[in-house]
Design an enzyme around this catalytic site. Structure first.
Site, PDB file in Angstrom:
ATOM      1  N   ARG A 121       0.812  -1.220   0.000  1.00 28.96           N
ATOM      2  CA  ARG A 121       0.000   0.000   0.000  1.00 28.96           C
ATOM      3  C   ARG A 121       0.843   1.267   0.000  1.00 28.96           C
ATOM      4  O   ARG A 121       0.306   2.376  -0.023  1.00 28.96           O
ATOM      5  CB  ARG A 121      -0.934   0.002   1.220  1.00 28.96           C
ATOM      6  CG  ARG A 121      -1.910  -1.156   1.211  1.00 28.96           C
ATOM      7  CD  ARG A 121      -2.713  -1.183   2.474  1.00 28.96           C
ATOM      8  NE  ARG A 121      -3.789  -0.228   2.474  1.00 28.96           N
ATOM      9  CZ  ARG A 121      -5.028  -0.456   2.063  1.00 28.96           C
ATOM     10  NH1 ARG A 121      -5.338  -1.646   1.626  1.00 28.96           N
ATOM     11  NH2 ARG A 121      -5.939   0.471   2.105  1.00 28.96           N
TER      12      ARG A 121
ATOM     13  N   LYS B 234       3.388  -2.643 -17.989  1.00 24.68           N
ATOM     14  CA  LYS B 234       4.211  -3.483 -17.122  1.00 24.68           C
ATOM     15  C   LYS B 234       5.657  -3.031 -17.210  1.00 24.68           C
ATOM     16  O   LYS B 234       6.332  -2.895 -16.208  1.00 24.68           O
ATOM     17  CB  LYS B 234       4.084  -4.939 -17.593  1.00 24.68           C
ATOM     18  CG  LYS B 234       3.718  -6.039 -16.695  1.00 24.68           C
ATOM     19  CD  LYS B 234       2.663  -6.027 -15.683  1.00 24.68           C
ATOM     20  CE  LYS B 234       1.986  -4.828 -15.270  1.00 24.68           C
ATOM     21  NZ  LYS B 234       0.655  -4.955 -14.714  1.00 24.68           N
TER      22      LYS B 234
HETATM   23  C1  F6R Z   1      -0.545  -2.106 -12.651  1.00 29.63           C
HETATM   24  C2  F6R Z   1      -1.428  -1.966 -11.526  1.00 29.63           C
HETATM   25  C3  F6R Z   1      -2.376  -0.832 -11.506  1.00 29.63           C
HETATM   26  C4  F6R Z   1      -3.762  -1.343 -11.097  1.00 29.63           C
HETATM   27  C5  F6R Z   1      -4.730  -0.167 -10.914  1.00 29.63           C
HETATM   28  C6  F6R Z   1      -6.138  -0.628 -10.592  1.00 29.63           C
HETATM   29  O1  F6R Z   1       0.275  -3.216 -12.542  1.00 29.63           O
HETATM   30  O2  F6R Z   1      -1.389  -2.759 -10.622  1.00 29.63           O
HETATM   31  O3  F6R Z   1      -2.429  -0.186 -12.732  1.00 29.63           O
HETATM   32  O4  F6R Z   1      -4.221  -2.199 -12.090  1.00 29.63           O
HETATM   33  O5  F6R Z   1      -4.271   0.653  -9.872  1.00 29.63           O
HETATM   34  O6  F6R Z   1      -6.164  -1.394  -9.437  1.00 29.63           O
HETATM   35  P1  F6R Z   1      -7.414  -2.328  -9.090  1.00 29.63           P
HETATM   36  O7  F6R Z   1      -7.475  -3.372 -10.124  1.00 29.63           O
HETATM   37  O8  F6R Z   1      -7.102  -2.850  -7.725  1.00 29.63           O
HETATM   38  O9  F6R Z   1      -8.612  -1.443  -9.115  1.00 29.63           O
END
Ligand code: F6R
Length: 611
Positions: free
Chosen positions: A27, A487
Site C-alpha cells: 500500500r 508493465k
Molecule cells: C498495474 C497496476 C495498476 C492497477 C490499478 C487498478 O500493474 O497494478 O495499474 O491495475 O491501480 O487497481 P485495481 O485493479 O485494484 O482497481
C-alpha cells in the site's frame, strides 16, 4: 495507499506490528512508523523509506512493556516523504497518537479553527488535524472514544484511523469511512488493520467495520459503536490466511511467482464455471430475460484492470454481439450516462478498493443500472455497491505490478462473453463448443510458454539498454500491447507505449530510429495479420529494432524481425491469454537486469484509495 495496523495483547507487540506492516507494504513505502503504549508512556518510532529502515531503528531495543501499539505505512499524498510527515502523528500535548489512511477533505478549515485556538502544526499532512482535533474534543469528552467519535463526525473525506491515548493504556480506538478497516480476534490479542494480510497467522476471526463505525479494542473486549454512539453487534467470520500464502515459495520475487501461478488460476476458473453444458456464471444475478434485453455494457476500471476490460470489449462484442463501452473510471465518473435501463455496468478492480472504480459503480447503482463487480477481493468495498459479483480466484497478489489478476480478469471476460452468447443464442452451438474447447487447452499452452522463459530472458538482456519501447498490435491484442507497455514502464522505469499498429504512422513513427525497439504482437489467422506485417515493415524501414511475439511458423518473419518470441497457436480471440505472458516476463527480466525493486516499484501503491 497507506496502511494502518493496531494490536493489543500479550504477544510481542513490535514484532506483530512489523509483520502487520509487512503485509501492508503493497500500500506504500514512503515511510513507516509505530507508536507503542509502554509502561513509561507512549513511544513513537518512525523512519523514511521502506519498512526495513524502521526495523533497523527498532532492532536491539527493549519494548517488553509494550502491551498495545499502532503502525503505519505511507504513500505520500499531502506533504513529501519526510520524517515529520511520517505517521504516527502526535497531538500537541503529547497524549494522543494517531495513524490514518485516506484523505481528509476539510482539513484546511479544521486546521484554521485549531490554529485560531492556538494549536501548532509540525507536518504538512492532512492527518495532523485529526489528532489535534481529538485533543481539542478531549477537553469536554468523557473518554478518548467519545473524542474520536466527535472528531469523526466533523471530518469530510476518507479515513481509517487508529488512535491511542496515554490516559487509556492498553486500548486502541479505530474508526472508518470510505476506507477499509478490519478487526481481528486472536488467542493472544486483538488487532485492526487495513487489510487481511496484516493479520495472517495472528487472528482467527474477523469482522469488517462499516462506514462511520468506531471500535474500542482492548485485549479482551471489542466494542463497536455507530456515529450516534449506539452499540452495534456484529458477527465474526473465521479467518485462516496462513503466512505461507504470502511467501515467495522459492521464486526470486513475488511477481515471478505470480506470473507462474497463471495457468493454475485459469484452469481452476474453467473447472468452476465451464462444463459440457456450457458456462454457468453463478455470480451474475441477471435473469435470462434481463440478459436478452441488455442493450449495452459499460465498463469502468483503472490501470491493468482497464486493459483487461479493453480485451473484454472485443470478446463480448465479437461473441455475444452486445455493444461495450470501456472507460477509465476516473473519467467515467465525471460524465453523464443518459441510459441506465437495460445497461449492465461492470466495475473491474483487483483490490476492490480503487476509489475511482468504487465511485463509478456507486453512481451506476444510484442510477438504477445492474452493477457487476469483478474483483479478486470478495470482501472489499466494491462488493457493497454490486448486484452481482464474480471473484477472480487468483489468491492474494502481493507484487505491486498486477500479473495474475490481469489473466484472471481476462478469464472472467471470456466466461462472461461465452455466457452472454449462449443465453442470447448469439453464436451457433458448434462455434460456442469450439471456443470453449480451445479455451480449455489454454492453461497447458501457458505452461509451455513459461517453460521457455529463457528465450524472453535473453531478449531482456539484449534490450536492457533501450530507453524507450513501442508495443503494437491490432484487434483484441491492442489490450495486450497496452498492458505490456504498462508493465515495462512501471517496474523497469523504461518509457513504453502501446499503440494500435495502424496509428503508428499518424505520429509515433517520428520516434523511430536504430535505438527504438518496436514489439509487434502478430497472430496468424487474424484478419489484420497482413496489415500488421506491413506496419512492422514500415517500422523496419526506419531502422527500428524489431521484436515479434507470434505463433506463426512463417520463416519469412526472420528477415523482418531481429528477435522472435514464439507462443503456441491459439485462435486470435484467445491469444491475449498467451501473448501477454512473454510481455510480463520481458518486463520482469528487464527490471531485474536493471536492478529495480521489482515487487515495490517507486512511487506506486497497489491499492489506490484516493481519487
Ligand atoms: C498495474 C497496476 C495498476 C492497477 C490499478 C487498478 O500493474 O497494478 O495499474 O491495475 O491501480 O487497481 P485495481 O485493479 O485494484 O482497481
Amino acid at each position: 495507499m497507506c496502511g494502518i495496523v493496531g494490536y493489543v495483547g500479550s504477544g510481542e507487540t513490535v514484532k506483530i506490528l512489523c509483520r502487520g506492516l509487512k503485509g501492508l507494504e503493497y500500500r506504500g513505502y514512503d515511510s513507516a512508523g509505530i507508536a507503542l503504549s509502554e509502561r513509561k508512556g507512549i513511544n513513537v518510532v518512525k523512519a523514511v523509506g521502506k519498512l526495513e529502515n524502521l526495523e533497523q531503528k527498532l532492532s536491539g531495543q527493549d519494548f517488553s512493556t509494550a502491551g498495545a501499539g499502532i503502525g503505519h505505512i505511507r504513500w505520500a499524498t499531502h506533504g513529501g516523504a519526510t520524517l515529520k510527515n511520517a505517521h504516527p502523528h502526535v497531538s500537541e500535548d503529547g497524549r494522543t497518537v494517531l495513524v490514518h489512511n485516506g484523505i481528509i477533505e476539510n482539513y484546511k478549515e479544521l486546521k484554521q479553527n485549531l490554529q485560531n485556538k492556538g494549536y501548532h502544526f509540525v507536518s504538512e499532512t492532512d492527518t495532523e488535524v485529526v489528532v489535534q482535533q481529538i485533543e481539542e474534543e478531549l477537553k469536554e469528552a468523557a473518554s478518548p472514544t467519545e473524542a474520536v467519535l466527535k472528531t469523526m463526525n466533523k471530518l469530510r473525506g476518507a479515513f481509517a484511523l487508529a488512535v491511542m491515548n496515554t490516559d487509556f493504556p492498553g486500548k486502541i480506538v479505530v474508526a472508518k469511512r470510505n476506507a477499509p478497516l478490519i478487526i481481528g480476534q486472536g488467542k493472544n490479542g486483538n488487532m485492526a488493520a487495513s487489510d487481511l494480510p496484516a493479520m495472517a497467522g495472528e487472528v482467527e476471526r474477523v469482522i469488517y467495520l462499516d462506514d462511520d463505525e468506531l471500535a474500542e479494542i482492548s485485549e479482551d473486549e471489542i466494542k463497536i459503536v455507530n456515529a450516534a454512539g449506539q452499540v452495534v453487534s456484529k458477527t465474526f467470520k473465521p479467518f485462516n490466511l496462513a503466512p505461507e500464502m504470502l511467501s515467495k515459495r522459492g521464486f526470486a520475487h513475488f511477481m515471478l511467482k505470480e506470473i507462474n501461478e497463471q495457468p493454475g488460476i485459469v484452469r481452476r476458473m474453467l473447472q468452476k464455471y465451464l462444463s459440457e453444458k456450457g458456462v454457468q456464471l453463478s455470480g451474475l444475478n441477471l435473469s435470462w430475460e434481463d440478459i436478452r434485453n441488455l442493450t449495452k455494457i459499460e465498463v469502468a476500471a483503472c490501470g491493468t484492470s482497464l486493459h483487461a476490460a479493453t480485451a473484454g470489449k472485443y470478446l463480448i462484442e465479437d461473441l455475444a454481439g452486445i455493444t461495450v463501452e470501456v472507460e477509465p473510471a476516473s473519467e467515467y465518473i465525471y460524465r453523464k450516462h443518459p441510459e441506465s435501463r437495460n445497461v449492465l455496468v461492470i466495475g473491474v478492480s483487483q483490490s476492490g478498493e480503487t476509489a475511482d472504480t468504487i465511485t463509478a459503480v456507486r453512481q451506476a447503482k444510484e442510477r438504477g443500472a445492474h452493477v457487476l463487480a469483478v474483483t479478486n477481493r470478495e470482501d472489499s468495498s466494491i462488493v457493497r455497491y454490486a448486484d452481482s459479483v464474480i471473484g477472480l480466484e487468483a489468491g492474494i497478489e502481493v507484487s505491486v505490478a498486477a500479473t495474475k489478476s490481469y489473466t484472471a480478469q481476462l478469464a472472467v471476460f471470456y466466461l462472461l462473453a461465452l455466457y452472454l452468447a449462449q443465453e442470447r443464442q448469439a453464436l451457433d452451438e458448434d462455434c460456442l463448443r469450439q471456443t470453449e474447447q480451445a479455451l480449455q487447452a489454454v492453461p497447458s499452452q501457458m505452461e509451455e510458454i513459461l517453460a521457455n522463459a529463457a528465450v524472453v530472458r535473453r531478449c531482456a538482456e539484449k534490450y536492457q539498454d533501450a530507453r524507450d519501447f513501442i508495443y503494437v498490435a491490432r484487434g483484441v491484442n491492442i489490450a495486450t500491447a497496452m498492458e505490456g507497455a504498462l508493465k515495462l514502464k512501471e517496474i523497469s522505469y523504461i518509457n513504453a507505449s502501446g499503440y494500435p499498429a495502424g496509428e503508428l504512422k499518424h505520429g509515433p513513427i517520428a520516434l523511430l530510429d536504430e535505438k527504438m525497439p518496436v514489439l509487434s504482437i502478430l497472430m496468424p489467422g487474424s484478419q489484420n495479420y497482413d496489415k500488421l506485417l506491413s506496419n512492422s515493415q514500415e517500422a523496419k524501414a526506419r531502422q527500428a529494432r524489431m521484436i515479434a511475439v507470434t505463433s506463426s511458423a512463417d520463416r519469412q518473419l526472420e528477415n523482418l524481425f531481429d528477435d522472435i518470441i514464439r507462443v503456441p497457436q491459439v485462435p486470435e480471440l484467445l491469444s491475449p491469454l498467451t501473448a501477454n505472458i512473454p510481455l510480463q516476463l520481458l518486463a520482469y527480466y528487464m527490471a531485474e537486469k536493471l536492478g529495480r525493486d521489482v515487487d515495490k516499484p517507486r512511487n506506486l501503491a497497489k491499492s489506490v484509495t484516493v481519487e
